[in-house]
Write a protein that holds these residues in place. Structure first.
Motif, PDB file in Angstrom:
ATOM      1  N   THR A 172      11.819  31.905  19.772  1.00  0.00           N
ATOM      2  CA  THR A 172      10.609  31.121  20.036  1.00  0.00           C
ATOM      3  C   THR A 172      10.778  30.435  21.379  1.00  0.00           C
ATOM      4  O   THR A 172      11.903  30.220  21.841  1.00  0.00           O
ATOM      5  N   ALA A 173       9.676  30.096  22.005  1.00  0.00           N
ATOM      6  CA  ALA A 173       9.725  29.347  23.267  1.00  0.00           C
ATOM      7  C   ALA A 173       8.432  28.562  23.428  1.00  0.00           C
ATOM      8  O   ALA A 173       7.397  28.914  22.856  1.00  0.00           O
ATOM      9  N   GLY A 174       8.511  27.507  24.223  1.00  0.00           N
ATOM     10  CA  GLY A 174       7.327  26.712  24.528  1.00  0.00           C
ATOM     11  C   GLY A 174       6.512  27.338  25.646  1.00  0.00           C
ATOM     12  O   GLY A 174       5.407  26.891  25.927  1.00  0.00           O
ATOM     13  N   VAL A 175       7.064  28.361  26.314  1.00  0.00           N
ATOM     14  CA  VAL A 175       6.367  29.014  27.427  1.00  0.00           C
ATOM     15  C   VAL A 175       5.839  30.382  26.986  1.00  0.00           C
ATOM     16  O   VAL A 175       6.375  30.989  26.053  1.00  0.00           O
ATOM     17  N   VAL A 176       4.801  30.845  27.676  1.00  0.00           N
ATOM     18  CA  VAL A 176       4.229  32.162  27.367  1.00  0.00           C
ATOM     19  C   VAL A 176       5.008  33.229  28.119  1.00  0.00           C
ATOM     20  O   VAL A 176       5.183  33.169  29.334  1.00  0.00           O
ATOM     21  N   LEU A 177       5.494  34.191  27.356  1.00  0.00           N
ATOM     22  CA  LEU A 177       6.243  35.333  27.905  1.00  0.00           C
ATOM     23  C   LEU A 177       5.578  36.595  27.350  1.00  0.00           C
ATOM     24  O   LEU A 177       4.780  36.523  26.416  1.00  0.00           O
ATOM     25  N   PRO A 178       5.907  37.765  27.877  1.00  0.00           N
ATOM     26  CA  PRO A 178       5.429  39.016  27.269  1.00  0.00           C
ATOM     27  C   PRO A 178       6.151  39.257  25.956  1.00  0.00           C
ATOM     28  O   PRO A 178       7.374  39.322  26.002  1.00  0.00           O
ATOM     29  N   THR A 179       5.439  39.432  24.873  1.00  0.00           N
ATOM     30  CA  THR A 179       4.156  38.829  24.536  1.00  0.00           C
ATOM     31  C   THR A 179       4.297  38.223  23.140  1.00  0.00           C
ATOM     32  O   THR A 179       4.982  38.793  22.277  1.00  0.00           O
ATOM     33  N   PRO A 180       3.664  37.089  22.883  1.00  0.00           N
ATOM     34  CA  PRO A 180       3.848  36.413  21.592  1.00  0.00           C
ATOM     35  C   PRO A 180       3.356  37.261  20.411  1.00  0.00           C
ATOM     36  O   PRO A 180       2.314  37.907  20.515  1.00  0.00           O
ATOM     37  N   ILE A 181       4.105  37.255  19.306  1.00  0.00           N
ATOM     38  CA  ILE A 181       3.571  37.832  18.070  1.00  0.00           C
ATOM     39  C   ILE A 181       2.629  36.817  17.414  1.00  0.00           C
ATOM     40  O   ILE A 181       1.766  37.187  16.633  1.00  0.00           O
ATOM     41  N   SER A 182       2.816  35.531  17.774  1.00  0.00           N
ATOM     42  CA  SER A 182       1.930  34.484  17.282  1.00  0.00           C
ATOM     43  C   SER A 182       2.115  33.222  18.122  1.00  0.00           C
ATOM     44  O   SER A 182       3.192  33.008  18.686  1.00  0.00           O
ATOM     45  N   GLN A 364       2.807  23.694  22.090  1.00  0.00           N
ATOM     46  CA  GLN A 364       2.656  24.910  21.283  1.00  0.00           C
ATOM     47  C   GLN A 364       4.000  25.590  21.196  1.00  0.00           C
ATOM     48  O   GLN A 364       4.885  25.352  22.021  1.00  0.00           O
ATOM     49  N   LEU A 365       4.153  26.441  20.190  1.00  0.00           N
ATOM     50  CA  LEU A 365       5.373  27.224  20.061  1.00  0.00           C
ATOM     51  C   LEU A 365       4.978  28.686  19.907  1.00  0.00           C
ATOM     52  O   LEU A 365       4.212  29.041  19.009  1.00  0.00           O
ATOM     53  N   HIS A 366       5.490  29.510  20.805  1.00  0.00           N
ATOM     54  CA  HIS A 366       5.204  30.940  20.774  1.00  0.00           C
ATOM     55  C   HIS A 366       6.369  31.668  20.110  1.00  0.00           C
ATOM     56  O   HIS A 366       7.525  31.384  20.426  1.00  0.00           O
ATOM     57  N   TYR A 367       6.045  32.580  19.193  1.00  0.00           N
ATOM     58  CA  TYR A 367       7.058  33.384  18.498  1.00  0.00           C
ATOM     59  C   TYR A 367       7.121  34.774  19.130  1.00  0.00           C
ATOM     60  O   TYR A 367       6.070  35.362  19.437  1.00  0.00           O
ATOM     61  N   TYR A 368       8.352  35.298  19.259  1.00  0.00           N
ATOM     62  CA  TYR A 368       8.568  36.607  19.892  1.00  0.00           C
ATOM     63  C   TYR A 368       9.541  37.462  19.087  1.00  0.00           C
ATOM     64  O   TYR A 368      10.445  36.937  18.433  1.00  0.00           O
ATOM     65  N   LEU A 369       9.360  38.775  19.206  1.00  0.00           N
ATOM     66  CA  LEU A 369      10.363  39.734  18.724  1.00  0.00           C
ATOM     67  C   LEU A 369      10.812  40.566  19.912  1.00  0.00           C
ATOM     68  O   LEU A 369       9.995  40.899  20.793  1.00  0.00           O
ATOM     69  N   TYR A 370      12.086  40.913  19.951  1.00  0.00           N
ATOM     70  CA  TYR A 370      12.651  41.784  20.990  1.00  0.00           C
ATOM     71  C   TYR A 370      12.846  43.176  20.394  1.00  0.00           C
ATOM     72  O   TYR A 370      13.458  43.320  19.333  1.00  0.00           O
ATOM     73  N   ASN A 371      12.339  44.165  21.088  1.00  0.00           N
ATOM     74  CA  ASN A 371      12.440  45.566  20.650  1.00  0.00           C
ATOM     75  C   ASN A 371      11.826  45.818  19.272  1.00  0.00           C
ATOM     76  O   ASN A 371      12.373  46.558  18.455  1.00  0.00           O
ATOM     77  N   TYR A 372      10.700  45.169  19.023  1.00  0.00           N
ATOM     78  CA  TYR A 372       9.948  45.454  17.792  1.00  0.00           C
ATOM     79  C   TYR A 372       8.487  45.133  18.068  1.00  0.00           C
ATOM     80  O   TYR A 372       8.152  43.998  18.379  1.00  0.00           O
ATOM     81  N   ILE A 374       4.542  44.643  17.160  1.00  0.00           N
ATOM     82  CA  ILE A 374       3.600  44.282  16.095  1.00  0.00           C
ATOM     83  C   ILE A 374       2.235  44.681  16.649  1.00  0.00           C
ATOM     84  O   ILE A 374       1.918  44.391  17.798  1.00  0.00           O
ATOM     85  N   ARG A 375       1.432  45.373  15.852  1.00  0.00           N
ATOM     86  CA  ARG A 375       0.204  45.936  16.408  1.00  0.00           C
ATOM     87  C   ARG A 375      -0.823  44.857  16.781  1.00  0.00           C
ATOM     88  O   ARG A 375      -1.453  44.955  17.807  1.00  0.00           O
ATOM     89  N   HIS A 376      -0.980  43.867  15.935  1.00  0.00           N
ATOM     90  CA  HIS A 376      -1.942  42.794  16.237  1.00  0.00           C
ATOM     91  C   HIS A 376      -1.223  41.460  16.270  1.00  0.00           C
ATOM     92  O   HIS A 376      -0.252  41.266  15.543  1.00  0.00           O
ATOM     93  N   THR A 377      -1.733  40.547  17.080  1.00  0.00           N
ATOM     94  CA  THR A 377      -1.205  39.182  17.079  1.00  0.00           C
ATOM     95  C   THR A 377      -1.410  38.586  15.689  1.00  0.00           C
ATOM     96  O   THR A 377      -2.445  38.789  15.062  1.00  0.00           O
ATOM     97  N   LEU A 378      -0.404  37.884  15.194  1.00  0.00           N
ATOM     98  CA  LEU A 378      -0.476  37.313  13.850  1.00  0.00           C
ATOM     99  C   LEU A 378      -1.089  35.918  13.891  1.00  0.00           C
ATOM    100  O   LEU A 378      -0.927  35.187  14.867  1.00  0.00           O
ATOM    101  N   LYS A 379      -1.782  35.565  12.809  1.00  0.00           N
ATOM    102  CA  LYS A 379      -2.213  34.184  12.638  1.00  0.00           C
ATOM    103  C   LYS A 379      -0.961  33.363  12.285  1.00  0.00           C
ATOM    104  O   LYS A 379      -0.080  33.879  11.577  1.00  0.00           O
TER     105      LYS A 379
END
Ligand code: MYA
Ligand code: JJ1
Length: 388
Positions: A172-182, A364-372, A374-379
């Motif tokens: 997770t991070a407070g900054v926007v990176l490519p690309t949040p799952i939520s 805000q807190l952005h959640y990320y996965l590495y090398n996985y 997800i087709r749509h951004t999650l709520k």
């Protein structure tokens, strides 16, 4: 724009909304023999160090680096102040790898100037349980920022995770990176409104006085749910069953076994607090709530130096309404002298935030996965994962 992240197997902004891309690993697992055997090169003044978190002096160095250089709010008024006991808990779960506790030192002085960690976790994404690394505590000393040290550290921890035959990560991070799952919102419940206002954490509402504000946030002295008590070691099997069943409804959630529950949810003084409801009739464990302790340093206030914050962790309600359970958690936190109770809008938290007088924060807190992928951004309500 993202010179580093564009080269990594993560969801890219150009692919957002492309429904033709499959869910799952972005790049295939490679044979272990193809993983680079030597560490990545650092600028010549610096060297890698594997941190022994059991060692008191090393733990103090990590604590000092983070206390002075870790995450701040957008106005630089507060900085996370993880305690040493918390760091030891966060970094030594079942099956942890010491090689994933990575520091960077100045060669000449041996001063610790950067840090990144990983811990292993089984994380379920829809029906797939994936062995992952949870990456946290990425920190570069303030004087060494913007020198592209972070990408080298991320590549090095990736290499060391690969050496354990693990190919995915969550962070997770407070900054926007490519690309949040939520993208999730922080909410805050004042427990000590006068102090929060004095230190600039919150502001007096319109048409409010300090005494009306204190009255607004007042809580009972004792919890109201019959059978509400602290979790004990003997509860681990029942809590594991309860939490596994509860987390199965979310798209992304940890796959906890009894060892994980013992480590992550059994109370540890000043680190994690867990309570449950044991039915007075059947002695069944029907409900559970927990929070972890993460103070923040208050930067430049004459009267106060730390803000004592509780963060909502895993909560499960089957018999007690979630609203009542969380109100009891607030009562406990208030009695233990926390100044504020924080929560994200993940899991079912949105169902109690407004009613229990939480207000939205500026973070805000952005959640990320590495090398996985997800087709749509999650709520946020589809997320069942809390990272520390
Ligand atoms: S989140 C907490 C992060 N820590 C802080 O915010 C503490 C205060 N800040 C700092 O210490 C520094 O500013 C940090 C960056 C160290 C954050 N996550 O070295 P640079 C990218 C990922 O010149 P600095 C946590 O701990 C940035 O977009 N990347 O920058 C989870 C740019 O890349 P690009 C980040 O400011 C960490 C590049 O770094 C972050 O001196 C998860 C610039 O590097 C960030 N929070 O240092 C890490 N911030 O040009 C990823 C900036 O492409 C794990 N950047 O935009 C990935 C999975 C790895 C394991 C995989 C296993 C299979
Ligand atoms: O704590 C946060 N914000 C506070 C303080 C704001 C100070 C000025 N910037 C806030 N307070 C308002 C509270 C108020 C109480 C009464 C009801 C209404 C609300 O909003 C924020 C979260 O909101 N925290 C941060 O910005 C810290 C960084 C968050 C990103 C974390 C990255 C984590 C890394 C994970 O590994």
């Amino acid at each position: 724009k993202h010179k580093f992240w564009e080269t990594q197997p993560v969801g890219q902004f150009k692919d957002v909304g492309d429904t033709s891309l499959p869910e799952g690993p972005i790049e295939p697992t490679t044979p272990l023999s193809e993983v680079k055997q030597e560490p990545y090169n650092l600028p010549s003044l610096y060297e890698w160090t594997t941190c022994d978190i059991d060692d008191e002096d090393t733990c103090t160095e990590i604590y000092n680096l983070l206390t002075n250089n870790y995450v701040e709010d957008d106005e630089n008024m507060f900085r996370f102040n993880y305690s040493k006991e918390f760091l030891r808990w966060a970094l030594r779960p079942p099956g942890y790898f010491k090689s994933w506790h990575i520091g960077v030192r100045v060669k000449v002085s041996k001063k610790l100037v950067a840090f990144i960690t990983g811990v292993p976790a089984k994380i379920r994404v829809r029906d797939e349980v994936v062995n992952m690394a949870e990456i946290n505590f990425l920190c570069v000393h303030k004087k060494l920022r913007s020198k592209r040290l972070a990408p080298v550290m991320i590549k090095e921890i990736t290499r060391r995770v690969h050496l354990e035959n693990i190919w995915q990560a969550a962070y997770t991070a407070g900054v926007v990176l490519p690309t949040p799952i939520s993208t999730c919102q922080y909410w805050h419940r004042s427990l000590n409104p006068k102090k929060l206002i004095d230190v600039g954490f919150s502001r007096l509402g319109a048409r409010m006085t300090i005494s009306r504000t204190i009255k607004l946030y007042k809580l009972p002295e004792s919890t109201v749910t019959p059978g509400f008590r602290k979790m004990e070691l003997r509860d681990v099997p029942a809590v594991t069953r309860l939490i596994r069943n509860y987390l199965s409804q979310f798209v992304v959630a940890p796959d906890f076994d009894e060892n994980d529950v013992e480590h992550w949810l059994l109370p540890t003084e000043n680190v994690v607090d867990s309570y449950l409801v044991e039915s007075p009739e059947t002695h069944e464990v029907t409900d559970f709530c927990s929070f972890y302790t993460l103070p923040s340093s208050i930067l430049g206030n004459q009267n106060y130096s730390t803000l004592k914050a509780a963060y909502s962790y895993y909560n499960v309600s089957t018999q007690t309404p979630l609203l009542q359970l969380m109100n009891d958690a607030l009562i406990v936190a208030k009695r233990k002298d926390y100044d504020v109770f924080n929560a994200l809008d993940i899991m079912q938290n949105a169902s109690f935030l407004k009613e229990l007088k939480f207000g939205p924060g500026d973070g805000q807190l952005h959640y990320y996965l590495y090398n996985y992928r997800i087709r749509h951004t999650l709520k946020p309500s589809e997320l069942g994962l809390v990272l520390l």
